[in-house]
Design a protein around this motif. Sequence first.
Motif, PDB file in Angstrom:
ATOM      1  N   PHE A  27      43.387  38.009  36.039  1.00 42.96           N
ATOM      2  CA  PHE A  27      43.089  39.212  35.271  1.00 42.96           C
ATOM      3  C   PHE A  27      42.670  40.424  36.299  1.00 42.96           C
ATOM      4  N   THR A  28      42.766  41.575  35.963  1.00 45.40           N
ATOM      5  CA  THR A  28      42.592  42.473  36.891  1.00 45.40           C
ATOM      6  C   THR A  28      41.142  42.677  37.013  1.00 45.40           C
ATOM      7  N   GLY A  30      38.983  44.841  38.174  1.00 39.55           N
ATOM      8  CA  GLY A  30      37.949  45.868  37.968  1.00 39.55           C
ATOM      9  C   GLY A  30      38.146  46.381  36.377  1.00 39.55           C
ATOM     10  N   ASP A  31      38.803  45.834  35.765  1.00 35.22           N
ATOM     11  CA  ASP A  31      38.993  46.183  34.378  1.00 35.22           C
ATOM     12  C   ASP A  31      38.200  45.420  33.265  1.00 35.22           C
ATOM     13  N   TYR A  32      37.366  44.384  33.905  1.00 41.02           N
ATOM     14  CA  TYR A  32      36.531  43.568  33.108  1.00 41.02           C
ATOM     15  C   TYR A  32      35.210  43.774  33.222  1.00 41.02           C
ATOM     16  N   GLN A  52      29.871  46.110  35.287  1.00 42.85           N
ATOM     17  CA  GLN A  52      31.095  46.409  34.914  1.00 42.85           C
ATOM     18  C   GLN A  52      31.692  46.627  36.203  1.00 42.85           C
ATOM     19  N   GLY A  54      34.574  47.731  37.555  1.00 42.77           N
ATOM     20  CA  GLY A  54      35.187  48.866  37.805  1.00 42.77           C
ATOM     21  C   GLY A  54      34.256  49.976  38.556  1.00 42.77           C
ATOM     22  N   SER A 100      36.798  42.446  28.416  1.00 44.07           N
ATOM     23  CA  SER A 100      37.270  43.868  28.523  1.00 44.07           C
ATOM     24  C   SER A 100      37.189  44.769  27.548  1.00 44.07           C
ATOM     25  N   SER A 101      36.970  46.020  27.916  1.00 38.07           N
ATOM     26  CA  SER A 101      36.420  46.907  26.782  1.00 38.07           C
ATOM     27  C   SER A 101      35.442  47.002  26.137  1.00 38.07           C
TER      28      SER A 101
END
Length: 127
Positions: A27-28, A30-32, A52, A54, A100-101
């Motif tokens: 997975f990317t 920085g997105d998690y 975080q 990111g 994520s999110s």
Amino acid sequence: EVHLVESGGGLVQAEGSLRLSCGASGFTFGDYAIGWSRQAPGKEREGLGCIQTGNDTTYYADSVKGRFTISSDAAKNTVYLQMDRLTPEDTALYYCSAASSVLCPLIVHFPSTNDYWGQGTQVTVSS
């Protein structure tokens, strides 16, 4: 496919230090948000902290604040848990997780919010 692999566990004497690593793939990065938790025999899983990836914002549970530090290396897709002044009460199986999110406080206090988990690495602290 998402993979989280913990490493760095082992046996350490009380008052010693240990650094755990969580290698992430699939997975990317920085997105998690990446969390750390632990589970001792006979006890519930305890959230320890989160980062975080990111923006490198961190959050810690009160039980480890000041002793444990989480950092990340985006180039290596790796998150670290530096543990200092260890005590026998820190003996447990340590896990990293990813979501994520989701904000870090939720990841730490509500483990079900995590999307992925590693297999864990054992930390044993002798007195």
